[in-house]
Design a protein around this motif. Structure first.
Motif, PDB file in Angstrom:
ATOM      1  N   CYS A  77      -0.021   5.026  48.938  1.00 51.63           N
ATOM      2  CA  CYS A  77       0.164   5.612  50.570  1.00 51.63           C
ATOM      3  C   CYS A  77      -0.973   6.129  50.914  1.00 51.63           C
ATOM      4  O   CYS A  77      -1.429   7.091  50.231  1.00 51.63           O
ATOM      5  N   ARG A  78      -1.665   5.770  51.858  1.00 50.94           N
ATOM      6  CA  ARG A  78      -2.929   6.327  52.249  1.00 50.94           C
ATOM      7  C   ARG A  78      -3.578   5.417  53.406  1.00 50.94           C
ATOM      8  O   ARG A  78      -3.294   4.199  53.925  1.00 50.94           O
ATOM      9  N   ASP A  79      -4.357   5.986  54.397  1.00 49.67           N
ATOM     10  CA  ASP A  79      -4.943   5.472  55.351  1.00 49.67           C
ATOM     11  C   ASP A  79      -6.209   4.538  54.875  1.00 49.67           C
ATOM     12  O   ASP A  79      -6.459   3.357  55.300  1.00 49.67           O
ATOM     13  N   ALA A  80      -6.757   5.082  53.906  1.00 47.27           N
ATOM     14  CA  ALA A  80      -8.117   4.402  53.401  1.00 47.27           C
ATOM     15  C   ALA A  80      -8.305   4.851  51.882  1.00 47.27           C
ATOM     16  O   ALA A  80      -7.892   5.991  51.521  1.00 47.27           O
ATOM     17  N   PHE A  81      -8.953   4.007  51.083  1.00 45.16           N
ATOM     18  CA  PHE A  81      -9.195   4.580  49.771  1.00 45.16           C
ATOM     19  C   PHE A  81     -10.908   4.058  49.440  1.00 45.16           C
ATOM     20  O   PHE A  81     -11.521   3.397  49.928  1.00 45.16           O
ATOM     21  N   VAL A  82     -11.561   5.289  48.980  1.00 44.61           N
ATOM     22  CA  VAL A  82     -12.817   5.257  48.891  1.00 44.61           C
ATOM     23  C   VAL A  82     -13.004   4.884  47.260  1.00 44.61           C
ATOM     24  O   VAL A  82     -12.909   6.148  46.684  1.00 44.61           O
ATOM     25  N   ASN A  83     -13.485   3.886  47.091  1.00 43.58           N
ATOM     26  CA  ASN A  83     -13.499   3.623  45.658  1.00 43.58           C
ATOM     27  C   ASN A  83     -15.259   3.801  45.054  1.00 43.58           C
ATOM     28  O   ASN A  83     -15.875   3.286  45.752  1.00 43.58           O
ATOM     29  N   GLN A  84     -15.080   3.918  43.939  1.00 45.05           N
ATOM     30  CA  GLN A  84     -16.351   4.449  43.451  1.00 45.05           C
ATOM     31  C   GLN A  84     -17.124   3.046  43.089  1.00 45.05           C
ATOM     32  O   GLN A  84     -18.435   3.038  43.145  1.00 45.05           O
ATOM     33  N   TRP A 136     -21.355   6.610  38.339  1.00 48.87           N
ATOM     34  CA  TRP A 136     -21.802   6.639  39.813  1.00 48.87           C
ATOM     35  C   TRP A 136     -22.343   8.085  40.287  1.00 48.87           C
ATOM     36  O   TRP A 136     -22.223   8.947  39.327  1.00 48.87           O
ATOM     37  N   ASP A 137     -22.629   8.149  41.257  1.00 48.02           N
ATOM     38  CA  ASP A 137     -22.810   9.686  41.604  1.00 48.02           C
ATOM     39  C   ASP A 137     -21.813  10.548  42.357  1.00 48.02           C
ATOM     40  O   ASP A 137     -21.433   9.859  43.366  1.00 48.02           O
ATOM     41  N   PRO A 138     -21.029  11.233  41.830  1.00 44.42           N
ATOM     42  CA  PRO A 138     -19.768  11.719  42.294  1.00 44.42           C
ATOM     43  C   PRO A 138     -20.027  12.407  43.645  1.00 44.42           C
ATOM     44  O   PRO A 138     -19.167  12.633  44.339  1.00 44.42           O
ATOM     45  N   THR A 139     -21.172  13.135  43.763  1.00 51.94           N
ATOM     46  CA  THR A 139     -21.682  13.729  44.898  1.00 51.94           C
ATOM     47  C   THR A 139     -21.508  12.872  46.029  1.00 51.94           C
ATOM     48  O   THR A 139     -21.012  13.264  47.228  1.00 51.94           O
ATOM     49  N   ASN A 140     -22.141  11.588  46.067  1.00 49.45           N
ATOM     50  CA  ASN A 140     -22.058  10.598  47.201  1.00 49.45           C
ATOM     51  C   ASN A 140     -20.793  10.253  47.210  1.00 49.45           C
ATOM     52  O   ASN A 140     -20.286   9.845  48.370  1.00 49.45           O
ATOM     53  N   LEU A 141     -19.990  10.022  46.303  1.00 49.98           N
ATOM     54  CA  LEU A 141     -18.483   9.829  46.490  1.00 49.98           C
ATOM     55  C   LEU A 141     -17.711  10.819  47.440  1.00 49.98           C
ATOM     56  O   LEU A 141     -16.931  10.115  48.270  1.00 49.98           O
ATOM     57  N   GLY A 142     -17.957  11.935  47.110  1.00 50.46           N
ATOM     58  CA  GLY A 142     -17.278  12.940  47.935  1.00 50.46           C
ATOM     59  C   GLY A 142     -17.616  12.714  49.479  1.00 50.46           C
ATOM     60  O   GLY A 142     -16.835  13.063  50.340  1.00 50.46           O
ATOM     61  N   SER A 184     -18.019  16.015  43.270  1.00 54.25           N
ATOM     62  CA  SER A 184     -17.655  15.209  44.452  1.00 54.25           C
ATOM     63  C   SER A 184     -17.312  16.132  45.447  1.00 54.25           C
ATOM     64  O   SER A 184     -17.529  15.803  46.601  1.00 54.25           O
ATOM     65  N   ASP A 185     -16.909  17.333  45.241  1.00 54.25           N
ATOM     66  CA  ASP A 185     -16.280  18.080  46.308  1.00 54.25           C
ATOM     67  C   ASP A 185     -17.792  18.739  46.748  1.00 54.25           C
ATOM     68  O   ASP A 185     -17.387  19.235  47.929  1.00 54.25           O
ATOM     69  N   GLU A 186     -18.727  19.085  46.410  1.00 55.03           N
ATOM     70  CA  GLU A 186     -19.913  19.576  46.568  1.00 55.03           C
ATOM     71  C   GLU A 186     -20.414  18.555  47.784  1.00 55.03           C
ATOM     72  O   GLU A 186     -20.699  18.962  48.819  1.00 55.03           O
ATOM     73  N   GLY A 187     -20.210  17.237  47.254  1.00 50.85           N
ATOM     74  CA  GLY A 187     -20.593  16.203  48.361  1.00 50.85           C
ATOM     75  C   GLY A 187     -19.910  16.362  49.563  1.00 50.85           C
ATOM     76  O   GLY A 187     -20.351  16.099  50.667  1.00 50.85           O
ATOM     77  N   GLY A 188     -18.694  16.396  49.536  1.00 52.89           N
ATOM     78  CA  GLY A 188     -17.573  16.437  50.511  1.00 52.89           C
ATOM     79  C   GLY A 188     -17.865  17.572  51.448  1.00 52.89           C
ATOM     80  O   GLY A 188     -17.995  17.459  52.584  1.00 52.89           O
ATOM     81  N   SER A 189     -18.139  18.830  50.933  1.00 50.80           N
ATOM     82  CA  SER A 189     -18.440  20.052  51.583  1.00 50.80           C
ATOM     83  C   SER A 189     -19.794  19.739  52.488  1.00 50.80           C
ATOM     84  O   SER A 189     -19.600  20.174  53.641  1.00 50.80           O
TER      85      SER A 189
END
Ligand code: RAM
Length: 340
Positions: free
Chosen positions: A134-141, A277-283, A58-63
């Motif tokens: 507590c957050r501005d938004a949640f990205v749910n898989q 799901w694809d964790p890369t896409n999640l990040g 997931s962090d690879e996708g984020g990066s």
């Protein structure tokens, strides 16, 4: 007295964490153009723990996303998942004035005073994978009901609607895992009343603890028919245990797993099917959600829309939530198509 002692421990921890963050920032790199003009595109990912291949993906996708839009990516997290382990990292990132924190929370509440302070200081907070209060938004898989149903139907059909199953999870406080377990139990009771859940055990996203948890289950319930493990570390290590045990092929194991970690167990017949799901896409989506919040394209309210690079257009749903999409079921026919 007690407060003073805790204060000192926290201060020492914060220094160590600040050093770790500086190092992580250097090693993970970024495009250099961190501020993106007037926008602060310094985006820090805080997974549940380091060393979990799910979060590596997931962090690879984020990066990739952050670097793609000209920001600076960093990743920091505790070595092991624990309810309060992420708190000092959030505090240090706030002091460093990152533009956004993307966090997969180990606990729904434990990091909230630190995350609220971050938001008050102007840092956008996006949860992904596992939510907080507590957050501005949640990205749910995917929807929790959909995830539960996928695993329940695989198990229900494989066991012809009857038998004893156990649940093997990761961290006992994780928002995502506990929600999925709640729906798994509800759906099993409704759709397959002949199946009983005899126990729920936890491996804390640690390979050895997850292996021990599976071993313990079969020692305690030698007549167990199935294990549902909605956690990548749990399902891979339950499979590792079953693959060399007398229970291989007898106990039906399914769960949420990484194809890269489960391939061996599909090929040797220990596991027939599992999902993810694809964790890369999640990040990747979490990074673009952070950008949209920083840009002001979305505030997190229902109906807001934004474009997440190669993934296209997303609409924010109820409770500031963005959903990636339904899970894929993997088996011997498609496992080789996936590398994450
Ligand atoms: C583990 C973590 C993560 C979860 C996956 C399926 O890696 O618990 O939060 O989404 O499994």
């Amino acid at each position: 007295m007690i407060l003073g002692r805790h204060g000192r421990v926290a201060a020492i921890t914060a220094v160590a964490v600040a050093a770790a963050i500086t190092l992580a920032g250097c090693s993970s790199g970024g495009s250099g153009g961190s501020t993106g003009g007037s926008h602060n595109y310094k985006i820090a990912f805080v997974p549940k723990s380091l060393g979990n291949n799910y979060f590596k993906a997931s962090d690879e996708g984020g990066s990739a996303a952050v670097k793609g839009f000209g920001g600076t990516y960093s990743e920091v997290a505790p070595a092991t998942a624990s309810p309060t382990g992420q708190v000092p990292f959030v505090q240090t990132l706030t002091q460093q004035r990152v533009g956004a924190i993307a966090i997969a929370a180990d606990d729904p509440q434990a990091a909230c005073s630190a995350l609220n302070a971050a938001m008050k200081a102007g840092v956008k907070v996006v949860t992904f994978d596992s939510d907080t209060n507590c957050r501005d938004a949640f990205v749910n898989q995917a929807t929790p009901q959909g995830i539960a149903k996928t695993l329940v139907d695989l198990t229900g059909k494989a066991l012809n609607g009857k038998g004893k199953v156990a649940i093997e999870s990761g961290g006992p406080n994780a928002t995502n895992l506990n929600l999925w377990i709640k729906y798994i139990k509800q759906d099993l009771a409704k759709s397959y009343p002949g199946i009983t859940v005899v126990d729920t055990v936890y491996g804390n996203d640690d390979a050895q603890q997850s292996l021990d948890a599976a071993t313990g289950l079969l020692q305690k319930y030698p007549d167990l028919n199935g294990i549902i493990a909605p956690d990548t570390v749990a399902v891979a290590n339950a499979a590792r245990y079953l693959s060399t045990s007398q229970y291989k092929g007898k106990v039906y194991l399914t769960g949420l797993g990484l194809p890269s970690e489960m391939r061996t167990y599909i090929k040797d017949g220990t596991v027939k099917q599992f999902a993810l799901w694809d964790p890369t896409n999640l990040g990747y989506l979490a990074a673009y959600t952070a950008k949209a919040l920083i840009d002001g394209t979305i505030t997190g309210k229902k109906g807001d829309t934004f474009t997440a690079g190669k993934l296209g257009k997303f609409t924010v749903g109820a409770d500031h939530e963005v959903v990636l999409g339904p899970p894929t079921v993997f088996d011997s026919s498609n496992i080789d198509k996936y590398s994450f």
